[in-house]
Design an enzyme around this catalytic site. Structure first.
Site, PDB file in Angstrom:
ATOM      1  N   HIS A 144       0.806  -1.228   0.000  1.00 50.90           N
ATOM      2  CA  HIS A 144       0.000   0.000   0.000  1.00 50.90           C
ATOM      3  C   HIS A 144       0.837   1.274   0.000  1.00 50.90           C
ATOM      4  O   HIS A 144       0.297   2.362  -0.158  1.00 50.90           O
ATOM      5  CB  HIS A 144      -0.939   0.018   1.212  1.00 50.90           C
ATOM      6  CG  HIS A 144      -0.237   0.378   2.478  1.00 50.90           C
ATOM      7  ND1 HIS A 144       0.572  -0.499   3.138  1.00 50.90           N
ATOM      8  CD2 HIS A 144      -0.183   1.534   3.179  1.00 50.90           C
ATOM      9  CE1 HIS A 144       1.071   0.086   4.207  1.00 50.90           C
ATOM     10  NE2 HIS A 144       0.637   1.321   4.256  1.00 50.90           N
TER      11      HIS A 144
HETATM   12  C1  UD1 Z   1      -2.765   5.524   5.503  1.00 53.66           C
HETATM   13  C2  UD1 Z   1      -1.522   5.989   6.277  1.00 53.66           C
HETATM   14  C3  UD1 Z   1      -0.475   4.884   6.283  1.00 53.66           C
HETATM   15  C4  UD1 Z   1      -1.060   3.582   6.787  1.00 53.66           C
HETATM   16  C5  UD1 Z   1      -2.263   3.238   5.904  1.00 53.66           C
HETATM   17  C6  UD1 Z   1      -2.905   1.931   6.286  1.00 53.66           C
HETATM   18  C7  UD1 Z   1      -1.050   8.402   6.147  1.00 53.66           C
HETATM   19  C8  UD1 Z   1      -0.142   9.411   5.585  1.00 53.66           C
HETATM   20  N1  UD1 Z   1      -0.920   7.162   5.657  1.00 53.66           N
HETATM   21  O1  UD1 Z   1      -2.379   5.359   4.145  1.00 53.66           O
HETATM   22  O2  UD1 Z   1       0.592   5.252   7.152  1.00 53.66           O
HETATM   23  O3  UD1 Z   1      -0.084   2.559   6.729  1.00 53.66           O
HETATM   24  O4  UD1 Z   1      -3.216   4.298   6.050  1.00 53.66           O
HETATM   25  O5  UD1 Z   1      -3.961   1.652   5.425  1.00 53.66           O
HETATM   26  O6  UD1 Z   1      -1.838   8.705   7.003  1.00 53.66           O
HETATM   27  N2  UD1 Z   1      -9.602   4.566   0.762  1.00 53.66           N
HETATM   28  C9  UD1 Z   1     -10.785   3.878   0.646  1.00 53.66           C
HETATM   29  N3  UD1 Z   1     -11.449   3.582   1.801  1.00 53.66           N
HETATM   30  C10 UD1 Z   1     -10.994   3.919   3.033  1.00 53.66           C
HETATM   31  C11 UD1 Z   1      -9.786   4.631   3.110  1.00 53.66           C
HETATM   32  C12 UD1 Z   1      -9.100   4.937   1.987  1.00 53.66           C
HETATM   33  O7  UD1 Z   1     -11.227   3.531  -0.429  1.00 53.66           O
HETATM   34  O8  UD1 Z   1     -11.659   3.594   4.032  1.00 53.66           O
HETATM   35  C13 UD1 Z   1      -8.846   4.872  -0.473  1.00 53.66           C
HETATM   36  C14 UD1 Z   1      -9.090   6.240  -1.009  1.00 53.66           C
HETATM   37  O9  UD1 Z   1      -9.096   6.168  -2.401  1.00 53.66           O
HETATM   38  C15 UD1 Z   1      -7.874   7.011  -0.547  1.00 53.66           C
HETATM   39  C16 UD1 Z   1      -6.793   5.947  -0.554  1.00 53.66           C
HETATM   40  O10 UD1 Z   1      -7.466   4.735  -0.202  1.00 53.66           O
HETATM   41  O11 UD1 Z   1      -7.590   8.079  -1.367  1.00 53.66           O
HETATM   42  C17 UD1 Z   1      -5.680   6.187   0.405  1.00 53.66           C
HETATM   43  O12 UD1 Z   1      -6.173   6.418   1.743  1.00 53.66           O
HETATM   44  P1  UD1 Z   1      -5.393   7.405   2.739  1.00 53.66           P
HETATM   45  O13 UD1 Z   1      -6.023   7.433   4.076  1.00 53.66           O
HETATM   46  O14 UD1 Z   1      -5.179   8.692   2.077  1.00 53.66           O
HETATM   47  O15 UD1 Z   1      -3.954   6.753   2.884  1.00 53.66           O
HETATM   48  P2  UD1 Z   1      -3.471   5.229   2.978  1.00 53.66           P
HETATM   49  O16 UD1 Z   1      -2.771   4.919   1.725  1.00 53.66           O
HETATM   50  O17 UD1 Z   1      -4.574   4.310   3.412  1.00 53.66           O
END
Ligand code: UD1
Length: 325
Positions: free
Chosen positions: A220
């Site tokens: 991820h």
């Molecule tokens: C975040 C954390 C990372 C952690 C990871 C675990 C930061 C900077 N990063 O990264 O340290 O290891 O979480 O998962 O805080 N999305 C969904 N559903 C959700 C959440 C996210 O579909 O419930 C998708 C969205 O398209 C979003 C993308 O995942 O844009 C990334 O989510 P985001 O919270 O921005 O960062 P992570 O990559 O999950």
């Protein structure tokens, strides 16, 4: 009475929060010290049932008292939105202690608000005491958003609770006074130990059709999954592994978006020796780790979990430091 507010926002926070919730309950049931009023704030950084709600159920964490429902966004907009929505909550609740865990955007956003808040006149303190749980971890790679979040959170927290003794020397190098730092152990591993037997009851391997030994894969990190130049070779690599060993790959939403955008998803879906799934609940995933012949991951937390469970782990990261968190 002591009012503690804990922040959780993204998936890796929930397993850390679980042990803290349990410790507070134990304290309230057994200690003669002040009763703790524990308020849980969920920022909503992760919001899918599988990325968030299922963890509260699996880990027996009470539903958050407050949900800021910020959702996804760029780093700047997500962090800013959390700050905007958290400030009035903090002013209304005025906790004695703000407890933040880990290194996600929710961690730094809420810490920054708390460091500058001014409680209403007449309140017993000007702002909460800020406690960072899992402080002092460093990858020494400032291209990682989490590294920036850790350094900044540690710099403005009042008390730093560390998971290993080495962290003290990292913090001292950054000018942190030794008396702020307390080596308390690893709350994520406390949660693991509490649930490791329960995970045996999961039927996830039957549900996914896993009928032989397998490599468990998670990916991820933006540095691996956001660009075609890095993601495509990783998919090539998984295909090579699948020729020798079944691959089980629960896919993070960020990674799924990228795989679909770059036209790589179908390759995984069509491969008979690669089982793909969406994000999994805590107990199901723990069951998969325990029974894997090897885990291949870019997650810092999963490296720690495999170490404790003595499952071989290959880390997909560029960093060459000993501690790849
Ligand atoms: C975040 C954390 C990372 C952690 C990871 C675990 C930061 C900077 N990063 O990264 O340290 O290891 O979480 O998962 O805080 N999305 C969904 N559903 C959700 C959440 C996210 O579909 O419930 C998708 C969205 O398209 C979003 C993308 O995942 O844009 C990334 O989510 P985001 O919270 O921005 O960062 P992570 O990559 O999950």
């Amino acid at each position: 009475m002591l009012k503690i507010m804990s922040i959780a926002g993204a998936r890796p926070n929930f397993m850390k929060l679980a042990s803290i919730v349990r410790a507070v309950e134990q304290h309230n049931n057994t200690s003669s010290g002040p009763v703790i009023n524990h308020i849980i704030v969920h920022t909503g950084q992760h919001y899918d049932q599988k990325m968030s709600d299922s963890f509260f159920v699996d880990l027996g964490i009470p539903q958050p008292d407050i949900n800021l429902e910020v959702g996804s966004g760029s780093h700047a907009s997500q962090t800013a939105e959390i700050m905007k929505r958290f400030e009035p909550v903090l002013l209304e609740q005025c906790p004695d202690i703000l407890l933040v865990v880990g290194d996600v955007n929710s961690t730094i956003a809420c810490t920054l608000v708390a460091a500058k808040i001014e409680y209403p006149v007449g309140h017993k303190r000007r702002r909460p005491i800020i406690v960072h749980v899992e402080a002092g971890l460093r990858s020494f790679d400032r291209d990682m958003p989490e590294e920036v979040n850790r350094i900044l959170t540690d710099a403005i927290s009042d008390l730093l609770f560390t998971t290993e003794e080495l962290c003290l020397s990292y913090l001292q190098r950054e000018g942190v006074a030794e008396d702020k730092v307390h080596f308390v152990g690893n709350v994520m591993i406390d949660t693991l130990m509490q649930h490791v037997e329960k995970a045996d009851l999961s039927i996830i391997r039957e549900q996914l059709g896993v009928d032989r030994s397998y490599a468990l894969v998670t990916l991820h990190r933006p540095s691996n999954v956001d660009r075609l130049e890095t993601l495509e070779p990783l998919v090539d690599c998984l295909e090579k592994i699948a020729k020798r060993q079944l691959v089980v790959f629960p896919i993070h939403p960020r990674t799924k978006n990228s795989l679909q955008t770059f036209g790589l998803y179908q390759r995984l879906e069509d491969n008979q020796d690669i089982i793909i799934a969406g994000p999994l609940g805590y107990l199901d995933f723990l069951n998969l780790i325990k029974n894997a012949s090897v885990v291949i991951t870019d997650s810092g937390g999963i490296q720690e979990e495999t170490t404790v469970l003595k499952v071989p782990c290959v880390t997909l990261r560029e960093n060459r430091n000993a501690r790849l968190l």
